[in-house]
Design a protein around this motif. Structure first.
Motif, PDB file in Angstrom:
ATOM      1  N   ARG A   1      -3.276  -2.816  -8.667  1.00 49.99           N
ATOM      2  CA  ARG A   1      -4.429  -1.967  -7.934  1.00 49.99           C
ATOM      3  C   ARG A   1      -5.785  -2.797  -8.252  1.00 49.99           C
ATOM      4  O   ARG A   1      -6.085  -3.168  -9.727  1.00 49.99           O
ATOM      5  N   THR A   2      -6.651  -2.404  -7.196  1.00 47.48           N
ATOM      6  CA  THR A   2      -7.958  -3.117  -7.587  1.00 47.48           C
ATOM      7  C   THR A   2      -8.869  -2.303  -8.171  1.00 47.48           C
ATOM      8  O   THR A   2      -8.630  -1.103  -8.456  1.00 47.48           O
TER       9      THR A   2
ATOM     10  N   LEU B   1       2.126   2.064  -3.529  1.00 47.96           N
ATOM     11  CA  LEU B   1       0.932   2.212  -4.498  1.00 47.96           C
ATOM     12  C   LEU B   1       0.538   3.731  -4.007  1.00 47.96           C
ATOM     13  O   LEU B   1       0.041   4.448  -4.866  1.00 47.96           O
ATOM     14  N   SER B   2       0.611   4.145  -2.877  1.00 44.65           N
ATOM     15  CA  SER B   2       0.249   5.441  -2.454  1.00 44.65           C
ATOM     16  C   SER B   2       1.007   6.674  -2.589  1.00 44.65           C
ATOM     17  O   SER B   2       1.025   7.631  -2.095  1.00 44.65           O
ATOM     18  N   ALA B   3       2.214   6.042  -2.778  1.00 48.96           N
ATOM     19  CA  ALA B   3       3.632   7.223  -2.879  1.00 48.96           C
ATOM     20  C   ALA B   3       3.509   7.751  -4.295  1.00 48.96           C
ATOM     21  O   ALA B   3       3.117   7.119  -5.171  1.00 48.96           O
ATOM     22  N   PRO B   4       4.243   9.023  -4.101  1.00 42.11           N
ATOM     23  CA  PRO B   4       4.485   9.722  -5.454  1.00 42.11           C
ATOM     24  C   PRO B   4       5.469   9.286  -6.195  1.00 42.11           C
ATOM     25  O   PRO B   4       6.570   9.771  -6.638  1.00 42.11           O
ATOM     26  N   ILE B   5       5.215   8.289  -6.691  1.00 39.85           N
ATOM     27  CA  ILE B   5       6.458   7.291  -7.290  1.00 39.85           C
ATOM     28  C   ILE B   5       5.881   6.791  -8.707  1.00 39.85           C
ATOM     29  O   ILE B   5       4.609   6.125  -8.568  1.00 39.85           O
TER      30      ILE B   5
ATOM     31  N   ARG C   1      -8.410   2.054  -8.474  1.00 44.17           N
ATOM     32  CA  ARG C   1      -8.691   2.916  -9.683  1.00 44.17           C
ATOM     33  C   ARG C   1     -10.254   3.268  -9.838  1.00 44.17           C
ATOM     34  O   ARG C   1     -10.969   2.506  -9.745  1.00 44.17           O
TER      35      ARG C   1
ATOM     36  N   PHE D   1      -0.524  12.924  -9.943  1.00 41.94           N
ATOM     37  CA  PHE D   1      -0.458  12.053  -8.864  1.00 41.94           C
ATOM     38  C   PHE D   1       0.629  12.200  -7.889  1.00 41.94           C
ATOM     39  O   PHE D   1       0.603  12.221  -6.801  1.00 41.94           O
ATOM     40  N   ARG D   2       1.749  12.945  -8.513  1.00 42.41           N
ATOM     41  CA  ARG D   2       2.883  13.269  -7.813  1.00 42.41           C
ATOM     42  C   ARG D   2       2.484  14.277  -6.649  1.00 42.41           C
ATOM     43  O   ARG D   2       3.055  14.033  -5.311  1.00 42.41           O
TER      44      ARG D   2
ATOM     45  N   TYR E   1       0.773  -1.102   0.098  1.00 39.54           N
ATOM     46  CA  TYR E   1      -0.089  -0.096  -0.157  1.00 39.54           C
ATOM     47  C   TYR E   1       0.814   1.162   0.084  1.00 39.54           C
ATOM     48  O   TYR E   1       0.589   2.349  -0.571  1.00 39.54           O
TER      49      TYR E   1
ATOM     50  N   CYS F   1      -6.425   7.978  -2.187  1.00 37.22           N
ATOM     51  CA  CYS F   1      -4.791   7.637  -2.036  1.00 37.22           C
ATOM     52  C   CYS F   1      -4.031   6.936  -3.183  1.00 37.22           C
ATOM     53  O   CYS F   1      -2.936   7.095  -3.144  1.00 37.22           O
ATOM     54  N   GLY F   2      -4.536   6.421  -3.999  1.00 39.37           N
ATOM     55  CA  GLY F   2      -4.028   5.791  -5.204  1.00 39.37           C
ATOM     56  C   GLY F   2      -3.802   4.246  -5.113  1.00 39.37           C
ATOM     57  O   GLY F   2      -3.427   3.548  -6.017  1.00 39.37           O
ATOM     58  N   LEU F   3      -4.881   3.624  -4.507  1.00 41.12           N
ATOM     59  CA  LEU F   3      -4.839   2.165  -4.050  1.00 41.12           C
ATOM     60  C   LEU F   3      -6.042   1.558  -4.822  1.00 41.12           C
ATOM     61  O   LEU F   3      -5.505   0.382  -5.398  1.00 41.12           O
TER      62      LEU F   3
ATOM     63  N   ARG G   1      -0.471  12.911  -3.872  1.00 44.65           N
ATOM     64  CA  ARG G   1       0.132  11.697  -3.055  1.00 44.65           C
ATOM     65  C   ARG G   1       1.157  12.426  -1.908  1.00 44.65           C
ATOM     66  O   ARG G   1       1.239  11.756  -1.042  1.00 44.65           O
TER      67      ARG G   1
END
Lengths: 253, 314
Positions: free
Chosen positions: A252-253, A93-97, B63, B80-81, A90, B59-61, B84
């Motif tokens: 990602r779901t 997936l939630s990081a700005p990467i 879609r 997103f950068r 998580y 949060c981006g988990l 997040r």
């Protein structure tokens, strides 16, 4: 580019490697040394030289390549599978990467580990047999390209796998047989003619052949074809990884 | 500068958000929601209502299937950068790299979120969360409550402007829960916007500025907490009697009084917002009946009761 994130993942993966030093470094070195003892010294002493190189020396590039493939696969697949298994994915997936940065970090770390290991095995080999590296730059290039390709393949397996069994499935049932049949312990020219053609469909043949050329200047297939094929495999792996991130497949779901 | 960023007043702005999983399950249906900067927003809802999915999309988990989400004015997919980097997430599950130390795992998260190493901030963060003494301990050796603190430290490691807490005090003992509420309050004072989902309605009641209720993927209510309590709150007036009654005398029964506690109490439910609560005439009627009163107390219905009432109505 989020360089801090790449560094964080890369260093984290390397730290995990050092933490499990026995499993990650010592055991592959021991098992490869056993190959040298059994195939090189015991059996190899009864085999004539292959393409002008003693059998024990001949198998060195193949053995290094075998370890490189296995280690790249297992390092990269475990690296991405474990956060999925532990639930810590998580964070990534939630990081700005970006996807590219994630792949650079994970694949870069896995490839670094397997290249270091390959060099350690090479150093170990010199304790048992005479090893000559005619084309060191080519050797390093083949090492890095192969490590990257198979680390990426490992990354794909790690994302695809949803249990530990699947994580082992492809390395055990596909890659190890292909590596053994790909000229690790013999030259393709030693096979009957029909099988020589079949062998050319085995991608590992090109990797081992090119790598062996960088040592002794002899190869089963032209070195440029080997290099070309290695780049093709790298391209295919890159393509699959790109597709995975685009579709969010199993992430990602 | 992005025009949305320049004009943004909301911390998070969600419009027409839908999420349908591959299985065909519609987890979110046309969600519109705005989280204001600096507030504590509690998202309440039963299991499977869509709370975690909603947080996941921001949060981006997860879609989104359709719709738009903006954080600080920026689109969560295109930018997103930026979005997040503004968000910290404390997940519901107690996850963690079991063999990592507290310090290493918090440092890792800070790096992931694109921030350079800052030992002074890290020390302050760990001290604030009473984790400093444990900084060299591996996560595997920590108790559940301490692990939860580590997750909060990780979420705050990059100094986010918005913190999502998904069931933050699940499985945490009372003492620690109170500590966490204190941490959340301090964060809000420092200007951090907080969104929390919870099963503990007491938690929302105690902490939140505004409450949103989600049920079957739809936001059914967003309201200022005090306003919600005021609007929907029923009050019970309990009259303790000197002597127990067997039945409610007819004039009192007509006013809606009921017997409770083995006849020793009379209970009267009324709308606290109503202009005429009827309490004065009720007390007069009791006096006329010659019933001797020992004590009188009132009880405001809790958010939990309001919440159950809301869901029942649907």
């Amino acid at each position: 580019m989020n360089l801090y994130a790449i560094k964080a993942i890369y260093m984290f993966e390397m730290a995990r490697w050092w933490r499990t030093i026995t499993q990650s470094i010592i055991s592959p070195v021991v098992s490869t040394s056993l190959y040298f003892v059994v195939f090189g010294a015991a059996i190899g002493s009864r085999i004539e030289s292959v393409e002008g190189v003693s059998y024990a020396s001949f198998i060195v590039p193949g053995l290094i390549m075998l370890s490189l493939l296995q280690q790249s696969l297992s390092n990269a697949s475990f690296g991405i599978y474990f956060p999925k298994f532990a639930g810590t994915i998580y964070e990534i997936l939630s990081a700005p990467i970006s996807h590219v940065e994630t792949v650079i970090a994970f694949v870069g770390a896995a490839a670094t580990k397997s290249v270091i290991l390959a060099l350690i095995i090479l150093a170990t080999a010199t304790l048992f047999v005479d090893v000559e590296v005619q084309h060191p730059f080519a050797m390093v290039a083949f090492l890095i390209l192969t490590a990257l390709t198979f680390s990426m393949l490992g990354f794909i397996i790690g994302i695809w796998a949803d249990n530990f069994e699947k994580l082992q499935l492809i390395p055990l049932l596909v890659v190890t047989p292909l590596a053994f049949l790909g000229g690790t312990f013999y030259s393709i020219s030693m096979l009957p003619e029909g099988w020589q053609t079949v062998a050319l469909f085995n991608p590992v043949v090109y990797l081992v052949s090119g790598f062996r050329w960088s040592f002794y200047g002899t190869a089963d297939v032209n070195v440029w074809i080997s290099l070309g094929m290695t780049l093709v495999f790298l391209g295919i792996s890159l393509g699959i990884v790109t597709w995975i991130f685009k579709t969010g497949y199993r992430l990602r779901t | 500068m992005n025009i949305h960023a320049a004009t943004a007043t909301a911390a998070v702005s969600i419009s027409r958000l839908d999420k349908t999983y591959d299985t065909g399950f519609e987890a979110l249906k046309g969600v519109d929601l705005e989280i204001r900067k600096g507030e504590i927003f509690a998202l309440l809802g039963p299991n499977g209502a869509g709370k975690t999915t909603l947080i996941g999309t921001v949060c981006g988990l997860v879609r989104p299937t359709s719709g738009e989400i903006r954080v600080g004015g920026y689109d969560v997919i295109k930018d997103f950068r930026k979005t997040r980097a503004m968000i910290g997430l404390v997940p519901q599950e107690l996850t963690g790299d079991r063999f990592e130390t507290v310090w290493a795992t918090v440092k890792y998260t800070r790096g992931l979120f694109g921030k350079p190493q800052d030992d002074a901030y890290m020390e302050k963060l760990l001290r604030d969360l009473s984790l400093w003494e444990k900084r060299n301990d591996k996560l595997i050796t920590l108790s559940g409550g301490m692990k939860r603190r580590v997750l909060i430290a990780k979420a705050l490691s990059h100094q986010p402007q918005i913190l999502f807490l998904d069931e933050p005090t699940a499985g945490v003992d009372v003492e620690l829960r109170k500590d966490m509420w204190e941490v959340v309050r301090k964060l809000r004072e420092s200007g951090v916007t907080i969104v929390l989902t919870t099963h503990y309605i007491e938690e929302a009641e105690l902490m939140a500025d505004r409450i949103g209720v989600i049920s079957r993927g739809e936001i059914i209510l967003v309201e200022d907490k005090n306003e919600l309590m005021r609007k929907l709150g029923k009050k019970d007036l309990t009259i303790q009697l000197q002597e127990a009654l067997e039945t409610v005398p007819a004039p009192l029964a007509d006013l809606g009084l009921k017997l409770a506690n083995g006849g020793t109490e009379l209970v009267y439910s009324y709308d606290s917002q109503s202009e005429r609560t009827g309490i004065a005439s009720l007390m007069a009627a009791i006096s006329e009946e010659g019933i001797r009163v020992k004590d009188v107390s009132t009880h405001q219905s809790s958010l939990e009761e309001i919440f159950i009432g809301l869901l029942k109505d649907r």
